[in-house]
Design an enzyme around this catalytic site. Structure first.
Site, mmCIF file in Angstrom:
data_model
loop_
_atom_site.group_PDB
_atom_site.id
_atom_site.type_symbol
_atom_site.label_atom_id
_atom_site.label_comp_id
_atom_site.label_asym_id
_atom_site.label_seq_id
_atom_site.Cartn_x
_atom_site.Cartn_y
_atom_site.Cartn_z
ATOM 1 N N ASP A 13 -37.440 -31.556 -7.374
ATOM 2 C CA ASP A 13 -36.197 -32.174 -8.474
ATOM 3 C C ASP A 13 -35.937 -30.733 -9.360
ATOM 4 O O ASP A 13 -34.847 -30.955 -9.730
ATOM 5 C CB ASP A 13 -36.857 -33.069 -9.467
ATOM 6 C CG ASP A 13 -38.190 -32.633 -9.946
ATOM 7 O OD1 ASP A 13 -38.880 -31.665 -9.823
ATOM 8 O OD2 ASP A 13 -38.730 -33.745 -10.707
ATOM 9 N N HIS A 14 -36.709 -29.676 -9.527
ATOM 10 C CA HIS A 14 -36.551 -28.739 -10.437
ATOM 11 C C HIS A 14 -35.481 -27.493 -9.891
ATOM 12 O O HIS A 14 -34.861 -26.950 -10.784
ATOM 13 C CB HIS A 14 -37.730 -28.100 -11.061
ATOM 14 C CG HIS A 14 -38.478 -29.033 -12.186
ATOM 15 N ND1 HIS A 14 -38.871 -30.167 -11.558
ATOM 16 C CD2 HIS A 14 -38.783 -28.553 -13.282
ATOM 17 C CE1 HIS A 14 -39.776 -30.617 -12.724
ATOM 18 N NE2 HIS A 14 -39.474 -29.504 -13.813
ATOM 19 N N ARG A 41 -46.571 -25.115 -16.588
ATOM 20 C CA ARG A 41 -46.772 -23.916 -15.585
ATOM 21 C C ARG A 41 -47.850 -22.851 -15.966
ATOM 22 O O ARG A 41 -47.911 -22.124 -16.875
ATOM 23 C CB ARG A 41 -45.395 -23.204 -15.530
ATOM 24 C CG ARG A 41 -44.781 -22.487 -16.851
ATOM 25 C CD ARG A 41 -43.404 -22.075 -16.935
ATOM 26 N NE ARG A 41 -42.383 -23.218 -17.301
ATOM 27 C CZ ARG A 41 -41.383 -23.248 -17.837
ATOM 28 N NH1 ARG A 41 -40.953 -21.980 -18.319
ATOM 29 N NH2 ARG A 41 -40.766 -24.179 -18.140
ATOM 30 N N ARG A 67 -36.633 -31.019 -24.607
ATOM 31 C CA ARG A 67 -36.807 -29.573 -25.134
ATOM 32 C C ARG A 67 -35.766 -29.119 -25.280
ATOM 33 O O ARG A 67 -34.597 -29.274 -24.648
ATOM 34 C CB ARG A 67 -37.804 -28.923 -24.025
ATOM 35 C CG ARG A 67 -39.042 -29.449 -24.116
ATOM 36 C CD ARG A 67 -39.855 -28.375 -23.182
ATOM 37 N NE ARG A 67 -41.439 -29.159 -23.503
ATOM 38 C CZ ARG A 67 -42.108 -29.231 -22.251
ATOM 39 N NH1 ARG A 67 -42.032 -28.425 -21.181
ATOM 40 N NH2 ARG A 67 -43.217 -29.685 -22.577
ATOM 41 N N ASP A 127 -47.112 -31.297 -14.515
ATOM 42 C CA ASP A 127 -45.824 -30.877 -15.414
ATOM 43 C C ASP A 127 -46.104 -31.621 -16.585
ATOM 44 O O ASP A 127 -46.854 -32.786 -16.847
ATOM 45 C CB ASP A 127 -44.643 -31.744 -14.927
ATOM 46 C CG ASP A 127 -43.383 -31.461 -15.240
ATOM 47 O OD1 ASP A 127 -42.702 -30.884 -14.775
ATOM 48 O OD2 ASP A 127 -43.041 -32.042 -16.713
ATOM 49 N N SER A 162 -44.332 -26.136 -21.286
ATOM 50 C CA SER A 162 -44.741 -26.491 -20.008
ATOM 51 C C SER A 162 -45.981 -26.487 -19.465
ATOM 52 O O SER A 162 -47.034 -25.528 -20.219
ATOM 53 C CB SER A 162 -43.846 -25.425 -19.209
ATOM 54 O OG SER A 162 -44.310 -25.437 -17.790
HETATM 55 C C1 MIC Z 1 -40.562 -28.170 -18.366
HETATM 56 O O1 MIC Z 1 -40.094 -29.315 -18.577
HETATM 57 O O2 MIC Z 1 -40.348 -27.190 -18.912
HETATM 58 C C2 MIC Z 1 -41.018 -28.289 -16.960
HETATM 59 C C3 MIC Z 1 -39.922 -27.348 -16.019
HETATM 60 O O3 MIC Z 1 -40.925 -29.485 -16.247
HETATM 61 C C4 MIC Z 1 -42.297 -27.842 -16.973
HETATM 62 C C5 MIC Z 1 -42.931 -27.628 -15.667
HETATM 63 C C6 MIC Z 1 -42.470 -26.275 -14.934
HETATM 64 O O4 MIC Z 1 -42.606 -25.134 -15.648
HETATM 65 O O5 MIC Z 1 -42.277 -26.319 -13.603
HETATM 66 C C7 MIC Z 1 -43.307 -28.605 -17.627
HETATM 67 O O6 MIC Z 1 -42.849 -29.473 -18.592
HETATM 68 O O7 MIC Z 1 -44.342 -28.877 -17.512
HETATM 69 FE FE1 SF4 Z 2 -37.459 -31.841 -15.475
HETATM 70 FE FE2 SF4 Z 2 -39.031 -31.113 -17.114
HETATM 71 FE FE3 SF4 Z 2 -36.687 -31.471 -18.019
HETATM 72 FE FE4 SF4 Z 2 -38.115 -33.148 -17.380
HETATM 73 S S1 SF4 Z 2 -38.336 -32.079 -19.039
HETATM 74 S S2 SF4 Z 2 -36.238 -33.204 -16.734
HETATM 75 S S3 SF4 Z 2 -39.560 -32.505 -15.845
HETATM 76 S S4 SF4 Z 2 -37.277 -29.746 -16.380
#
Ligand code: MIC
Ligand code: SF4
Length: 755
Positions: free
Chosen positions: A95-96, A646, A449, A160, A644
Site C-alpha cells: 500500500d505504501h 520504521r 500526520r 506500522d 513512524s
Molecule cells: C507513516 O504513517 O508514517 C507510515 C509510513 O505508515 C509509517 C510506517 C513506515 O514508515 O513505513 C508508520 O506509521 O509506522
Molecule cells: Fe499509510 Fe501511514 Fe498514511 Fe496510514 S498513516 S495511510 S499507514 S502512510
C-alpha cells in the site's frame, strides 16, 4: 466467514478463566485493556499483578500485520531467523509504494512497473513462509485489517504505527518495528512494558459538523504528541457506544499521534454490526458468547478515577469541528477560531488541495459524509476552489462506493482525482505539480500526520488535518478559515448559499461488495520456494549481521549531529521518494537524519566533520567517521523518533557507525527499535545537560563496561579547550535488552538460539 476463525475461537475459549485469574491476581475490577493484556500473557494465566509503567511483560499476540515499506526489512530479518513458517497468522499489504499522480488506474500500473522487484519479493517470501499477501491496490493495511482480521478482545502487533486502528473493533493492536514482528512470527514472546491506562469517557452524541475525527483532534490538543506515551487509551461511556466502528477506528488510529501505545473501545452493538456487515457473523457470534469479558467491568466505568491513571471526559454534544496543524498533529484549532489564529500566525488562507483518505479516514461512512457535502454544493450551484483528491481505504470500500454512486458524486467536481486504494499523499507518494518550487501554501487533509515535507516534500506546505466532511467543505470554499456552520459562499448565480450539514450511512444498505479483493493466500507447503535477491539490486539487499559489542567502554566518540526541536522518524529517515530503498539498508542510509535540524547553525543536512573541519551532508560525515574507525553519537531533543514504526530510523545510524542516541525523551517505538538493533538509546538525567554538548566534543563512556539494569551510565564530555563535563544518563534496558546490545542486535541473539 472470517479468516483464522479457529484461532479466534481458541482465544475466546481461554477468556473466562484468564480474566478470572487476572481479577484474582489484581484483586480489583478490570478495565478492558487489562483483560486483553492479561489474557495474552506468554506464560498463561496471571498469578501476580503487574505494575503499570514499570514491569516488562512477555505477551503472546494473536497475529501480525506488515505493510510493504516495513515488511521488506521485517522479512529480510525473519529470513535470518531460521524458521520455515510463521508461528501466528500474519499478513503483508502492498500500500505504501504506490505513487499518486494521474489517477488510480494509471498510477497502479506505473507502480507495478517501478516496484515489480519488491512486490515479487514480498509475494514470494509471503508464499514461502505462510503469510497472506494483499496485492497492490487491495487497500491500506489498517482498513484491510479492520475489514478482515481485527476482532474484539484480540491482541495484534503490526509494523506500522497506525496498527492501533484495530482498536476500533476492541483489540489491543500495537505498532512495532520489524524486529518485534520477527519475534512473534518466529514463535517467541513479545515484550512490552506494562502500559499505564488513560480512560476517556465520552458522553453525549455527535451532531452537525462534528465527527469522530474531531474527538481525536481534540484529544490530541489536550494530551499533545507525547501525552499518551507508555499508555493505553480506553474509551467508554454512552458516547462511545453511539459511534460507528469505523469512527472508533479513526479515533484509535490517531492515538498514534499522541504517542499512545494503543487505544481501544469495548465490544458493543456498532462493532457487532460492522463484523456482520463485513461477512464475519462467526466472529460476532463467538464474541457474543463472552460479551461481558470484551468490555471493561461496570465498576470501572462507573468510577474511572479509581482504576485509570488519568481520566478525561469529553461531551460529544458540545464538540465542534477542528483543524489541527500545521506541521504537528496536536496543534488543535476549533474551526470557529481559525480566522483569527491563521492571520495571527501568517498561515496561508488559500487552499490548493483537499485530500480525503489514509488509513484513518477512508471508510464507507467517511466517503458518504464527504459525498453528501459535494452533492449539496453541486445542487446549490457551487464549484470547488481547491482540488479534491480521494484515496479509498480498500478495494471493498471503493467497489461498494462506486456501486452506490459515491464516486459519481465526487466526480461531479470536474477537477476531482480518485487515486489508488493506497497511502499515496499521506506518505509523500504524491507527484504534486509545482511542489519543487517550495512555495508557501496550505493543504487540508483527513490524514493523521502533517509533519513538514510529509505529503509533497515541500517544507513550506502547511498541512492541516480535519474530518473528511470538513476537508470537502474546504475544497469548495478554497479557504482555510471557512466555517461551514456560520459562513456563506457565493454560487454561480452570485447568490449567497450555505452548506447543509453532512449526513452519511454507517454501513452500505445493500451490504459490501467486491469483485477481486486482491488477496493472495500462501502456499500450504512453501519449503520448495526459493527467494532470490539480486546482489546488484538497488532496491533489496540481504542483511549482514551487526557487529557484537566488544564489552569495552566506548571512547573517543564524535558527535554526528545534535538535533534541535522536533525530530520525528520522518526527519530521521524520510519517506516519499526514499521509500524505494526500504529493502536496501546501505542505500536508504543515504537519507539518515537529513531532515534533522542541526542545533549548531539551524540547517538541515549540514554538519561539520571533526575529521577535516568541513561541512558536509549527515550521511557522508557518518560514513567518514565509520571509515576512520571512529564511533559517533547523536543527540536529540524531546519525543525523539515520534511518528513512524520504521526501524530504518534505528538501523541506518547503526549501519553508519552511530552507537548511542542521547536525548531528552523518546517516543516508545523508536526507543525499542534502537534497543533491538543493538544501539544505546539513552536520556539525560538533567535535561539541561543537552546544552553542554558542543559540536567538536569528544565523548567517553566511562562505565559502559558495567552496563546493567537500573544503573545510570556516565558520559565524559571532553571539550575542545580541554575542559570536561560529566553527564549522567538514564536508560530503560532490562537484562534481556542488555543482551541484545551485547550481541550486536536482538536478531543476532535469535539466530544464535536457533543455530
Ligand atoms: C507513516 O504513517 O508514517 C507510515 C509510513 O505508515 C509509517 C510506517 C513506515 O514508515 O513505513 C508508520 O506509521 O509506522
Ligand atoms: Fe499509510 Fe501511514 Fe498514511 Fe496510514 S498513516 S495511510 S499507514 S502512510
Amino acid at each position: 466467514m472470517a479468516f483464522d476463525i479457529n484461532m479466534i475461537r481458541k482465544v475466546y475459549k481461554k477468556y473466562p478463566s484468564a480474566v478470572e485469574a487476572a481479577r484474582k491476581a489484581t484483586n480489583k475490577p478490570l478495565t478492558l485493556s487489562e483483560k486483553i493484556l492479561y489474557t495474552h500473557l506468554w506464560n498463561g494465566n496471571a498469578d501476580t499483578a503487574f505494575t503499570r509503567g514499570e514491569d516488562y511483560v512477555d505477551f503472546a499476540p494473536d497475529r501480525v500485520a506488515m505493510q510493504d515499506a516495513t515488511a521488506q526489512m521485517a522479512l529480510l530479518q525473519f529470513m535470518q531467523a531460521g524458521k520455515d513458517k510463521v508461528a501466528v497468522p500474519s499478513t503483508a499489504h502492498a500500500d505504501h509504494l504506490i505513487l499518486a499522480k494521474l489517477g488510480a488506474d494509471k498510477d497502479l500500473q506505473e507502480s507495478l512497473n517501478t516496484n515489480n522487484e519488491v512486490f515479487n519479493f514480498l509475494s514470494s517470501v509471503c508464499n514461502k513462509y505462510g503469510i497472506g499477501f494483499w496485492k497492490p491496490g487491495a487497500g491500506i493495511i489498517h482498513q484491510v485489517v479492520l475489514e478482515n482480521y481485527a476482532f474484539p478482545g484480540g491482541m495484534m502487533i503490526g509494523t506500522d504505527s497506525h496498527t492501533v486502528n484495530a482498536g476500533g473493533l476492541g483489540m489491543v493492536a500495537i505498532g512495532v518495528g520489524g524486529a518485534d514482528a520477527v519475534d512473534v512470527m518466529a514463535g517467541m514472546p513479545w515484550e512490552l512494558k506494562f502500559p499505564k491506562l488513560i480512560g476517556i469517557k465520552l458522553v453525549g452524541k455527535l451532531s452537525g459538523w462534528a465527527s469522530a475525527k474531531d474527538v481525536i483532534l481534540k484529544v490530541a490538543g489536550i494530551l499533545t504528541v507525547k501525552g499518551g506515551t507508555g499508555a493505553i487509551v480506553e474509551y467508554f461511556g454512552e458516547g462511545a457506544k453511539s459511534l460507528s466502528a469505523t469512527g472508533k477506528g479513526t479515533i484509535c488510529n490517531m492515538g498514534a499521534e499522541i504517542g499512545a501505545t494503543t487505544s481501544t473501545f469495548g465490544y458493543d452493538d456498532s462493532i457487532e454490526r460492522y463484523l456482520r456487515a463485513t461477512d464475519r457473523d462467526d466472529v460476532a457470534d463467538a464474541a457474543n458468547e463472552i460479551k461481558e469479558h470484551l468490555t471493561g467491568d461496570t465498576e470501572v466505568y462507573e468510577n474511572p478515577e479509581n482504576y485509570f491513571d488519568q481520566v478525561i471526559e469529553i461531551n460529544l454534544s458540545d464538540l465542534t469541528p477542528h483543524l489541527n496543524g500545521p506541521f504537528t498533529p496536536d496543534l488543535a484549532t476549533p474551526v470557529a477560531e481559525m480566522k483569527e489564529k491563521a492571520v495571527k500566525n501568517d498561515w496561508p488562507l488559500d487552499v490548493e488541495w483537499a485530500l480525503i483518505g489514509s488509513c484513518t479516514n477512508s471508510s464507507y461512512e467517511d466517503l458518504t459524509r464527504a459525498a453528501s457535502i459535494v452533492e449539496d454544493a453541486v445542487s446549490k450551484g457551487l464549484k470547488p476552489k481547491a482540488t479534491l483528491g480521494i484515496n479509498p481505504g480498500s478495494e471493498q470500500v471503493r467497489f461498494t462506493a462506486e456501486r452506490d454512486g459515491l464516486m459519481d458524486s465526487f466526480m461531479k467536481f470536474e477537477t476531482t482525482k480518485i487515486f489508488t486504494n493506497a497511502c499515496g499523499p499521506c506518505i509523500g507518494q504524491w507527484d504534486r505539480e509545482g511542489a519543487n518550487k517550495q512555495e508557501k501554501n496550505t493543504i487540508v487533509h483527513s490524514f493523521n500526520r502533517n509533519f513538514a515535507k510529509r505529503a509533497d516534500g515541500n517544507p513550506n506546505t502547511h498541512a492541516f488535518v480535519g474530518s473528511p466532511e470538513m476537508v470537502a467543505a474546504i475544497a469548495i470554499s478554497g479557504r482555510l478559515d471557512f466555517n461551514p456552520i456560520t459562513d456563506t459562499l457565493t454560487n454561480q448565480n452570485g447568490e449567497q448559499v450555505s452548506l447543509s450539514e453532512p449526513h452519511g450511512t454507517e454501513l452500505p444498505s445493500q451490504g459490501f461488495a467486491v469483485e477481486d479483493n486482491g488477496y493472495q493466500a500462501p502456499a500450504e507447503d512453501g519449503s520448495g520456494i526459493k527467494i532470490v535477491v539480486n546482489p546488484e539490486s538497488s532496491r533489496l539487499q540481504l542483511l549482514t549481521p551487526f557487529t557484537p559489542w566488544n564489552e569495552e567502554n566506548i571512547t573517543g566518540a564524535k558527535l554526528l549531529i545534535k538535533a534541535e526541536g522536533k525530530c520525528t522518524t520522518d526527519h530521521i529517515s524520510m519517506a516519499g521518494p526514499w521509500l524505494r530503498y526500504r529493502g536496501h539498508l546501505d542505500n536508504i542510509s543515504n537519507n539518515c537524519l537529513i531532515g534533522a535540524v542541526n542545533a549548531f547553525g539551524g540547517n538541515t543536512n549540514a554538519v561539520v566533520s571533526q575529521l577535516d573541519g568541513n561541512t558536509d551532508e549527515v550521511p557522508n560525515v557518518a560514513r567518514g567517521y565509520k571509515a576512520a574507525g571512529i564511533t559517533s553519537i547523536v543527540v536529540g531533543d524531546h519525543n525523539y523518533g515520534e511518528g513512524s514504526s520504521r526501524e530504518h530510523a534505528a538501523m541506518e545510524p547503526r549501519h553508519l557507525g552511530v552507537m548511542a542516541v542521547i536525548v531528552k525523551s523518546f517516543a516508545r517505538i523508536h526507543e525499542t527499535n534502537l534497543k533491538k538493533q543493538g544501539m544505546l538509546g539513552l536520556t539525560f538525567v538533567n535535561e539541561s545537560d543537552y546544552d553542554l554538548i558542543k559540536e567538536d566534543d569528544t565523548f567517553n563512556f566511562t562505565d559502559l563496561n558495567a552496563f546493567s539494569e537500573g544503573k545510570k551510565l556516565t558520559l565524559e564530555t571532553v571539550h575542545a579547550n580541554g575542559t570536561t563535563d560529566t553527564i549522567m544518563l538514564n536508560h530503560t534496558y532490562n537484562k534481556a535488552q542488555i543482551d541484545w546490545f551485547k550481541a550486536g542486535s536482538a536478531l543476532n541473539l535469535i539466530r544464535k538460539q536457533n543455530a
